[in-house]
Enzyme design. Structure first.
Site, PDB file in Angstrom:
ATOM      1  CG  ASP A  54      66.725  61.221   6.099  1.00  0.00           C
ATOM      2  OD1 ASP A  54      67.698  60.507   5.787  1.00  0.00           O
ATOM      3  OD2 ASP A  54      65.571  61.030   5.673  1.00  0.00           O
ATOM      4  CG  HIS A  70      65.015  57.460   5.407  1.00  0.00           C
ATOM      5  ND1 HIS A  70      65.036  58.563   4.572  1.00  0.00           N
ATOM      6  CD2 HIS A  70      64.681  56.398   4.629  1.00  0.00           C
ATOM      7  CE1 HIS A  70      64.732  58.180   3.336  1.00  0.00           C
ATOM      8  NE2 HIS A  70      64.515  56.889   3.353  1.00  0.00           N
ATOM      9  CB  SER A 129      62.536  56.642   0.719  1.00  0.00           C
ATOM     10  OG  SER A 129      63.923  56.541   0.590  1.00  0.00           O
TER      11      SER A 129
END
Length: 329
Positions: free
Chosen positions: A250, A282, A117
């Site tokens: 996601d 995610h 991320s």
């Protein structure tokens, strides 16, 4: 089984940050992995990913740290989100990379970098930067990206006016803290993982205006690169092979933007891979029904394949050097 070691390392400016290492027990590491966590996350929240990688059959030593402003590197709530500007964020990553590369157990081992991320976006910003400040980066055998932050998902994009207002406010009140909540429901398809995110006091959802501005700027640079735009201070040529991974389900970050950046990125010998995980959310490492376990195996397999390739190249080089030396004697 793995052995874990907690500690601290000091950055260039003397700030002490929390570290944790997962090492193979009673065996030599086949490779070394440096891991960068995501926004409002911390290195102890990655479930079985690191224990799996550091155990048989992978035996990969994993080095992680809670970045400035996050996790156990915060001594008090007033520290939450105080990452500093991008220059400091990337400097900390560079310092930690050098720190790991200089560890005795890392000597002679293939070195890999991985980010999730926010951490994935940081890893890209670090390796795509043309700044001379990072010219002494250690040689990496590969970069792994788990749902890297290139753009927010279309449903989570802030308005243009909100972004501009935030930039202005960051110049006036850079250290002002601001809650920036991520929707826990989209972390994983596992309800337990989603609840863990809500209940974890170290996932504080707090940034500073300066830190959030830097986060958006880094993503903005990567987004421009993904559209084949020139960004001063950046290149699209990576110094090592790269593995992108993203869940098609996601709803935190943009799968499409990651694909677009992947398409324009150059890697040595065109060694790049984009791995899509159908319907996954995610936190690929924490997906239910065996998803997290399979993800760890995919990560470990890619690392070992490239570690083996590097070892074979080194062996050929040594053989050629020996033959030259013998013919010249």
């Amino acid at each position: 089984m793995a052995t874990t070691v907690e500690g601290e390392f000091a950055t260039k400016d003397g700030t002490k940050l929390y570290t944790k290492t997962w090492k193979p027990e009673n065996s030599t590491a086949q490779a070394v992995l440096i891991f960068l966590h995501g926004f409002s996350d911390h290195i102890n929240a990655y479930y079985d990913l690191f224990p799996t990688l550091s155990s048989l059959p992978f035996n990969i030593a994993v080095y992680g740290f809670d970045q400035r402003g996050w996790g156990r590197s915060c001594k008090k709530p007033a520290d939450h989100g105080h990452t500093g500007p991008t220059s400091l964020v990337i400097s900390d990553i560079h310092d930690f990379t050098l720190h790991v590369a200089n560890q005795p157990e890392a000597q002679g081992k293939p070195l890999f970098l991985m980010g999730h991320s926010m951490g994935g976006g940081e890893a890209l910003a670090y390796l795509l930067s043309t700044s001379s400040d990072y010219s002494d980066r250690p040689t990496l055998s590969g970069l792994l990206l788990e749902a890297p932050y290139i753009e927010l998902h279309a449903t989570a994009q802030p308005s243009y006016m909100k972004v501009q207002a935030g930039k202005l406010a960051s110049m006036l009140l850079p250290n002002m803290q601001l809650k920036q909540k991520l929707d826990a429901a989209y972390m994983s398809r596992s309800k337990k993982v989603c609840q863990d995110w809500i209940d974890d006091p170290l996932c504080h959802d707090t940034g500073t205006l300066e830190g959030l501005k830097g986060l958006l700027e880094r993503a903005g640079h990567l987004s421009l690169l993904s559209h084949d735009r020139t960004v001063p201070g950046f290149t699209t040529k990576l110094p090592c092979p790269v593995w992108f991974s993203f869940g098609t389900g996601d709803r935190v970050l943009s799968y499409i933007a990651a694909q677009q950046l992947y398409n324009v990125i150059d890697a040595p010998n065109k060694d790049k891979t984009f791995k899509a995980y159908p319907d996954a959310y995610h936190k690929l490492h924490a997906e239910p029904d065996g998803g997290g376990e399979q993800y760890a195996k995919d990560v470990g397999g890619w690392i070992l394949t490239h570690a083996k390739a590097k070892a074979e190249v080194a062996q050929v080089g040594q053989s050629e050097s020996s033959q030259k030396a013998a013919s010249g004697s």
